[in-house]
Design a protein around this motif. Structure first.
Motif, PDB file in Angstrom:
ATOM      1  N   PHE A   1       0.842  -1.197   0.000  1.00  0.00           N
ATOM      2  CA  PHE A   1       0.000   0.000   0.000  1.00  0.00           C
ATOM      3  C   PHE A   1       0.875   1.244   0.000  1.00  0.00           C
ATOM      4  N   ALA A   2       1.112   1.815  -1.177  1.00  0.00           N
ATOM      5  CA  ALA A   2       1.875   3.067  -1.284  1.00  0.00           C
ATOM      6  C   ALA A   2       1.790   3.577  -2.707  1.00  0.00           C
ATOM      7  N   MET A   3       1.987   4.867  -2.852  1.00  0.00           N
ATOM      8  CA  MET A   3       2.020   5.460  -4.193  1.00  0.00           C
ATOM      9  C   MET A   3       3.323   5.103  -4.904  1.00  0.00           C
ATOM     10  N   GLU A   4       4.402   4.953  -4.139  1.00  0.00           N
ATOM     11  CA  GLU A   4       5.720   4.689  -4.693  1.00  0.00           C
ATOM     12  C   GLU A   4       5.809   3.276  -5.251  1.00  0.00           C
ATOM     13  N   ASP A   5       6.636   3.130  -6.285  1.00  0.00           N
ATOM     14  CA  ASP A   5       6.896   1.805  -6.849  1.00  0.00           C
ATOM     15  C   ASP A   5       7.676   0.960  -5.853  1.00  0.00           C
ATOM     16  N   LEU A   6       7.562  -0.347  -6.016  1.00  0.00           N
ATOM     17  CA  LEU A   6       8.416  -1.248  -5.252  1.00  0.00           C
ATOM     18  C   LEU A   6       9.861  -1.021  -5.674  1.00  0.00           C
ATOM     19  N   THR A   7      10.777  -1.273  -4.780  1.00  0.00           N
ATOM     20  CA  THR A   7      12.184  -1.162  -5.153  1.00  0.00           C
ATOM     21  C   THR A   7      12.518  -2.277  -6.134  1.00  0.00           C
ATOM     22  N   PRO A   8      13.497  -2.061  -7.007  1.00  0.00           N
ATOM     23  CA  PRO A   8      13.909  -3.137  -7.920  1.00  0.00           C
ATOM     24  C   PRO A   8      14.337  -4.409  -7.171  1.00  0.00           C
ATOM     25  N   ASP A   9      14.998  -4.247  -6.019  1.00  0.00           N
ATOM     26  CA  ASP A   9      15.385  -5.415  -5.219  1.00  0.00           C
ATOM     27  C   ASP A   9      14.161  -6.209  -4.768  1.00  0.00           C
ATOM     28  N   MET A  10      13.131  -5.505  -4.328  1.00  0.00           N
ATOM     29  CA  MET A  10      11.917  -6.177  -3.856  1.00  0.00           C
ATOM     30  C   MET A  10      11.205  -6.863  -5.015  1.00  0.00           C
ATOM     31  N   GLU A  11      11.129  -6.190  -6.155  1.00  0.00           N
ATOM     32  CA  GLU A  11      10.506  -6.810  -7.333  1.00  0.00           C
ATOM     33  C   GLU A  11      11.246  -8.083  -7.728  1.00  0.00           C
ATOM     34  N   GLN A  12      12.562  -8.026  -7.730  1.00  0.00           N
ATOM     35  CA  GLN A  12      13.362  -9.198  -8.089  1.00  0.00           C
ATOM     36  C   GLN A  12      13.165 -10.320  -7.078  1.00  0.00           C
ATOM     37  N   PHE A  13      13.168  -9.982  -5.795  1.00  0.00           N
ATOM     38  CA  PHE A  13      12.963 -10.989  -4.745  1.00  0.00           C
ATOM     39  C   PHE A  13      11.629 -11.704  -4.941  1.00  0.00           C
ATOM     40  N   MET A  14      10.573 -10.958  -5.166  1.00  0.00           N
ATOM     41  CA  MET A  14       9.245 -11.564  -5.303  1.00  0.00           C
ATOM     42  C   MET A  14       9.158 -12.403  -6.578  1.00  0.00           C
ATOM     43  N   ARG A  15       9.792 -11.956  -7.630  1.00  0.00           N
ATOM     44  CA  ARG A  15       9.822 -12.736  -8.872  1.00  0.00           C
ATOM     45  C   ARG A  15      10.574 -14.059  -8.646  1.00  0.00           C
ATOM     46  N   GLU A  16      11.746 -13.987  -8.018  1.00  0.00           N
ATOM     47  CA  GLU A  16      12.542 -15.192  -7.755  1.00  0.00           C
ATOM     48  C   GLU A  16      11.815 -16.177  -6.848  1.00  0.00           C
ATOM     49  N   GLU A  17      11.052 -15.655  -5.901  1.00  0.00           N
ATOM     50  CA  GLU A  17      10.343 -16.501  -4.937  1.00  0.00           C
ATOM     51  C   GLU A  17       8.959 -16.925  -5.431  1.00  0.00           C
ATOM     52  N   GLY A  18       8.511 -16.400  -6.572  1.00  0.00           N
ATOM     53  CA  GLY A  18       7.197 -16.746  -7.101  1.00  0.00           C
ATOM     54  C   GLY A  18       6.056 -16.213  -6.239  1.00  0.00           C
ATOM     55  N   ILE A  19       6.229 -15.041  -5.684  1.00  0.00           N
ATOM     56  CA  ILE A  19       5.236 -14.433  -4.795  1.00  0.00           C
ATOM     57  C   ILE A  19       4.286 -13.560  -5.610  1.00  0.00           C
ATOM     58  N   GLN A  20       2.984 -13.789  -5.459  1.00  0.00           N
ATOM     59  CA  GLN A  20       1.972 -12.963  -6.110  1.00  0.00           C
ATOM     60  C   GLN A  20       1.944 -11.599  -5.421  1.00  0.00           C
ATOM     61  N   THR A  21       1.896 -10.533  -6.215  1.00  0.00           N
ATOM     62  CA  THR A  21       1.981  -9.183  -5.673  1.00  0.00           C
ATOM     63  C   THR A  21       0.757  -8.364  -6.052  1.00  0.00           C
ATOM     64  N   PHE A  22       0.239  -7.635  -5.077  1.00  0.00           N
ATOM     65  CA  PHE A  22      -0.828  -6.661  -5.302  1.00  0.00           C
ATOM     66  C   PHE A  22      -0.303  -5.320  -4.827  1.00  0.00           C
ATOM     67  N   HIS A  23      -0.252  -4.333  -5.730  1.00  0.00           N
ATOM     68  CA  HIS A  23       0.213  -2.997  -5.384  1.00  0.00           C
ATOM     69  C   HIS A  23      -0.993  -2.061  -5.394  1.00  0.00           C
ATOM     70  N   TYR A  24      -1.352  -1.589  -4.216  1.00  0.00           N
ATOM     71  CA  TYR A  24      -2.468  -0.662  -4.071  1.00  0.00           C
ATOM     72  C   TYR A  24      -1.894   0.749  -3.999  1.00  0.00           C
ATOM     73  N   ARG A  25      -2.051   1.494  -5.075  1.00  0.00           N
ATOM     74  CA  ARG A  25      -1.522   2.866  -5.126  1.00  0.00           C
ATOM     75  C   ARG A  25      -2.537   3.799  -4.473  1.00  0.00           C
ATOM     76  N   THR A  26      -2.495   3.824  -3.177  1.00  0.00           N
ATOM     77  CA  THR A  26      -3.440   4.629  -2.423  1.00  0.00           C
ATOM     78  C   THR A  26      -2.690   5.493  -1.423  1.00  0.00           C
ATOM     79  N   GLU A  27      -3.180   6.707  -1.267  1.00  0.00           N
ATOM     80  CA  GLU A  27      -2.645   7.613  -0.251  1.00  0.00           C
ATOM     81  C   GLU A  27      -3.250   7.238   1.094  1.00  0.00           C
ATOM     82  N   GLY A  28      -2.609   7.673   2.138  1.00  0.00           N
ATOM     83  CA  GLY A  28      -3.169   7.483   3.469  1.00  0.00           C
ATOM     84  C   GLY A  28      -4.237   8.523   3.743  1.00  0.00           C
TER      85      GLY A  28
END
Length: 182
Positions: free
Chosen positions: A60-87
């Motif tokens: 939950f953030a407007m900012e993109d995931l870091t490239p490291d986090m994207e790579q980690f989730m891809r390598e681990e096969g983790i499904q990702t939901f990015h909610y671009r919402t302000e607080g």
């Protein structure tokens, strides 16, 4: 491992080494069995997250995931939901009820578990999501607000109002796949 000037540690997957400490992300906690919350993880946290065997991450953030986090989730096969919402911010900005409902449907589906829910610091947006989950779990408002304050520090009013008026009866989760703790 030997590094030459063409290879950096950032390009290498961070694997758990014997005697390597496992470092949880900022504000990490178990919400319920199979559901975890935190601030945005970094490379140092990946061995810890790997031990959780995550199937799903909700960010939950407007900012993109870091490239490291994207790579980690891809390598681990983790499904990702990015909610671009302000607080929630007074007077006119409110976290998206639609995003909260969608995330709750996923959280309340045991097929998504184990799941990590996180925002940048693991305080306000995730606090709202967890507070709404607690309403579905039939926690008292006092207990919900006490838990929220443990993570959120001083900013509370708009988020507590959001949680209080959130209608948990409108969350269309699949009762056939609800977790045992509900």
């Amino acid at each position: 491992m030997v590094n030459d000037k063409n290879t950096s540690n950032q390009d290498q997957p961070l694997r758990t080494q014997p005697n390597m400490p496992l470092v949880p992300p900022l504000n990490f906690a178990m919400v319920s069995p199979g559901v975890y919350r935190s601030g945005h993880p970094n490379r140092q946290n990946f061995p810890f997250l790997r031990k959780l065997g995550l199937k799903t991450v909700m960010y939950f953030a407007m900012e993109d995931l870091t490239p490291d986090m994207e790579q980690f989730m891809r390598e681990e096969g983790i499904q990702t939901f990015h909610y671009r919402t302000e607080g929630n911010k007074e007077p006119f900005q409110e976290i998206s009820t639609e995003d909260i409902n969608h995330a709750l449907v996923k959280l309340l589906d045991e097929r998504s578990h184990p799941v990590l829910i996180h925002c940048l610091k693991g305080k306000h947006r995730i606090g709202c999501l967890v507070g709404c989950l607690r309403k579905i779990q039939r926690w008292s408002k006092t207990s919900i607000f006490d838990e929220y304050r443990r993570f959120a520090d001083t900013k509370v009013l708009a988020d507590l109002e959001f949680i209080e008026i959130f209608d948990e009866e409108l969350v269309p989760y699949d009762r056939a796949h609800k977790p045992f703790w509900l």
